[in-house]
Design a protein around this motif. Structure first.
Motif, short mmCIF file in Angstrom:
data_model
loop_
_atom_site.label_atom_id
_atom_site.label_comp_id
_atom_site.label_asym_id
_atom_site.label_seq_id
_atom_site.Cartn_x
_atom_site.Cartn_y
_atom_site.Cartn_z
N GLN A 19 36.57 5.71 26.18
CA GLN A 19 37.60 5.58 25.16
C GLN A 19 37.28 4.45 24.20
OE1 GLN A 19 40.84 5.65 27.89
NE2 GLN A 19 41.83 7.32 26.79
N ASN A 21 36.55 4.65 20.25
CA ASN A 21 37.15 3.89 19.15
C ASN A 21 36.13 3.60 18.07
OD1 ASN A 21 39.49 3.85 20.55
ND2 ASN A 21 39.25 1.77 21.34
N GLU A 32 54.38 7.00 22.17
CA GLU A 32 53.37 6.75 23.20
C GLU A 32 52.28 7.82 23.15
OE1 GLU A 32 54.60 7.62 27.30
OE2 GLU A 32 56.61 7.80 26.49
N ARG A 33 52.45 8.81 22.29
CA ARG A 33 51.42 9.84 22.16
C ARG A 33 50.32 9.38 21.21
NH1 ARG A 33 53.87 11.91 25.88
NH2 ARG A 33 52.02 11.03 26.77
N TRP A 34 49.86 8.17 21.37
CA TRP A 34 48.89 7.56 20.48
C TRP A 34 47.53 8.26 20.53
CZ3 TRP A 34 46.95 5.50 16.60
CH2 TRP A 34 45.99 4.52 16.59
N PRO A 35 46.98 8.57 21.74
CA PRO A 35 45.70 9.29 21.76
C PRO A 35 45.77 10.63 21.05
CG PRO A 35 46.22 8.47 23.93
CD PRO A 35 47.42 8.24 23.10
N LEU A 36 46.94 11.28 21.11
CA LEU A 36 47.09 12.56 20.43
C LEU A 36 46.91 12.38 18.93
CD1 LEU A 36 47.89 15.52 20.98
CD2 LEU A 36 50.22 14.87 20.45
N ILE A 45 45.28 9.91 17.43
CA ILE A 45 43.85 9.64 17.19
C ILE A 45 43.06 10.94 17.17
CG2 ILE A 45 41.77 8.67 18.18
CD1 ILE A 45 43.09 6.38 19.08
N GLY A 46 43.29 11.76 18.20
CA GLY A 46 42.53 13.00 18.34
C GLY A 46 42.73 13.90 17.14
N LEU A 47 43.98 14.04 16.69
CA LEU A 47 44.25 14.94 15.57
C LEU A 47 43.62 14.42 14.27
CD1 LEU A 47 47.91 16.02 16.33
CD2 LEU A 47 45.83 17.36 16.56
#
Lengths: 321, 295
Positions: free
Chosen positions: A242, A246, A281-285, A287-289
């Motif tokens: 991860q 970044n 809290e859906r931060w990785p989502l 980032i991914g999008l």
């Protein structure tokens, strides 16, 4: 080693760089403490993004393992400071040296591979580094990491530390800019465009790739050191996929081939991290999008979009007149 | 080393190899035939485990609940694969390699976070069927049925896929696509549909792996990343795109791990990494990869 050629450095870049520097110094005095800390992190992360950009944007090597050198620098520094009690600035040098040595060894292995094998090997190296740091409890502190990495008195203040970081990052990016525009940097671009032809014209491709790998390891290591001083602690998670992701995200977002790209990418990433993660809290989502959208629709990143806009506008003007 | 310990480690190494093989074979086949390295493969593996967990929970108390859960999760994952292929993956085939990697890499974030949102962050355990909780005891050594089942699943799936590739018309087309893509469409074979079939086969294989995993471990968010080093090592050791090479490499890696853990308990994963490093230095295309085919 790199054959610096000042003819490649345009005066325009110097002016832009210096005025950005002046604005940044000014911001350090004007802004409140929280914003200064956010800017500090953005500057540190831009070094990390630069280390990715050097490999991907300038040499064409896609590295998913920058976290390994980031962590190695940080741990080298932290161990030298807490276990050996060496002076602060010597510890920084030791950390950079540690990251460089690790990049030298791993680079030797990785640059023998090309394309997809290279990408896979970098992932494997970064995960292995994570395991070493995670499991070698007696030295690295395992899951707990190492705490209490206090800088010397005059850097404890957030504003002072910001100015210190600004100085380091300005120097590092000046060196980066000179290297990228030196004959060495141009031959890296040549490797990116066509590795077979680069070999034909007599560039020692493997040797150059190895050098670029070490340089990017040094940059990532420096970023890791500054980051762990910024957070006052170091944890093994900075070595995993991860953390490497970044670097990939920031480099791609800003545009890996342009000089300003890593800065822009790091700034946006840190701002998103500071403000979006407060709302959801859906931060990785998120980032991914964003990463998906950028790579899918605009592989040149934001700087690529900007420069293609200017190119189009110029072309339109030329056709109009 | 006593003979009992040897057999014990051999057995656990074989079970491990079977898992590695199930996870990696789909990835390497997809890469060989289509030319896309799917970084999100390990996330599919994790999702398959979660889906299996959900189905076996719904079906708790029925006979053969686990087998139905396995089948249902395979069906779900294949449908999912079909949707993803139609939406995203079909646009990747003509892209440059770094872009393909980056796009599939960004999918990891999305899938991992959605999985976390749907199933939560706590590890989950599956209720094993009765016969899989027992063990066969031979002399002083006992072999847990769950391990034997995973091993058998690996062997059966491996042989089945081998049969598909080596003996059927579809397999012949897939192998032809491995060696010469352009010619396939010249022969009037709809290459897009072949790619779709290959993608679904790869997800089917990883779905079987994901269903097998809860029998020997726990379902959690990190399981895909935990197996990542070993599987990438298996892939490059065997040679990318080589099915038999993957089988050989997963045996090699699984046994290295299970015997290495006796000598260097904490560093077994690193041992595998060193093995991959040594093999790649001398044979950069892997044990059974095509010489000079590096993509």
């Amino acid at each position: 080693m790199f054959g610096v050629d000042t003819a490649n450095i345009k005066p325009m870049t110097l002016v832009v760089g210096l005025s950005v520097l002046v604005v940044m110094v000014g911001l350090g005095f004007v802004l409140d403490t929280f914003s200064v800390q956010v800017l500090t992190e953005a500057l540190i992360m831009s070094l990390f993004a630069m280390s990715f950009a050097l490999l991907y944007g300038h040499t064409g090597l896609l590295s998913f393992g920058q976290g390994a050198y980031f962590a190695f620098g940080a741990y080298g520094f932290a161990l030298a400071l807490t276990k050996l009690h060496l002076p602060f600035f010597l510890c920084i040098l030791i950390g950079i040296f540690a990251a460089g040595v690790w990049a030298w060894i791993m680079g030797y292995l990785c640059v023998r591979l090309s394309g997809i094998y290279f990408a896979i090997m970098t992932v494997v190296v970064s995960q292995c580094t994570f395991y070493i740091l995670f499991q070698w409890y007696s030295v690295t502190g395992g899951d707990n990491g190492i705490q209490g990495l206090l800088p010397p008195e005059f850097l404890v203040n957030a504003r002072h530390y910001y100015l210190f970081i600004l100085l380091v990052v300005a120097l590092a990016s000046a060196v980066f800019y000179i290297i990228v525009n030196s004959p060495f940097g141009l031959s890296l671009k040549c490797i990116r465009e066509n590795i077979v032809r680069s070999t034909f014209v007599g560039i020692k491709t493997r040797n150059h790739m190895h050098k670029a790998f070490i340089l990017s390891g040094l940059l990532a290591g420096l970023a890791g050191i500054l980051f762990c001083i910024h957070t006052r602690s170091v944890v093994p998670q900075i070595a995993n996929w991860q953390s490497s992701g970044n670097a990939v995200f920031m480099g791609i977002l800003g545009g890996a081939s342009s000089t300003l790209g890593p800065f822009l990418g790091a700034l946006i990433w840190v701002l998103l991290d500071a403000f979006v993660s407060g709302y959801t809290e859906r931060w990785p989502l998120v980032i991914g999008l964003i990463l998906f959208a950028i790579t899918f629709f605009a592989p040149g990143g934001l700087m690529g979009m900007i420069s293609s806009y200017f190119t189009k506008r110029t072309r339109r003007r030329i056709t109009e007149t | 080393m006593s003979i009992d310990l040897f057999i014990n480690q051999l057995f656990s190494g074989l079970v491990r190899s079977a898992l590695y093989f199930l996870v990696t074979s789909g990835l390497t086949l997809l890469f060989g035939v289509v030319g896309v390295l799917n970084m999100a493969h390990f996330s599919f593996y994790m999702v398959a485990s979660y889906v299996t967990w959900t189905f076996s929970r719904i079906l708790l108390g029925y006979n053969f609940s686990f087998f139905i859960a396995l089948t249902m999760s395979a069906i779900c994952m294949c449908t999912f694969a079909w949707i993803i292929e139609r939406l995203f993956f079909r646009h990747l085939y003509n892209r440059m390699m770094p872009e393909q990697l980056l796009i599939t890499f960004s999918i990891i974030y999305v899938i991992d976070d959605l999985t976390k949102a749907l199933w939560g962050a706590t590890p989950l355990y599956i209720a094993k069927p009765d016969f899989l909780t027992q063990a066969i005891t031979v002399g002083a050594i006992s072999f847990p049925m769950a391990g034997i089942f995973v091993l058998a699943l690996g062997i059966v799936t491996g042989l089945g896929t081998w049969f598909l590739l080596a003996r059927t018309r579809l397999g012949r087309i897939l192998r032809a696509a491995y060696s010469y893509k352009e010619m396939i469409s010249c022969l009037g074979i709809p290459i897009k549909r072949i790619y779709l079939a290959m993608f679904m086969l790869s997800v089917l294989l990883v779905s079987i792996a994901g269903s097998a995993w809860p029998l020997v471990g726990m379902v959690d968010l990190g399981q895909g990343h935990a197996i990542l080093i070993e599987c990438f090592c298996v892939m490059v050791i065997g040679g990318m795109g080589s099915f038999v090479g993957t089988a050989v490499a997963s045996l090699l890696v699984g046994l290295t791990y299970s015997f290495g853990i006796l000598i260097v308990p904490k560093m077994a994963t690193l041992l595998i990494f060193c093995l991959a490093g040594v093999i790649l230095t001398f044979r950069p295309w892997g044990l059974m990869g095509t010489v000079g085919r590096m993509h």
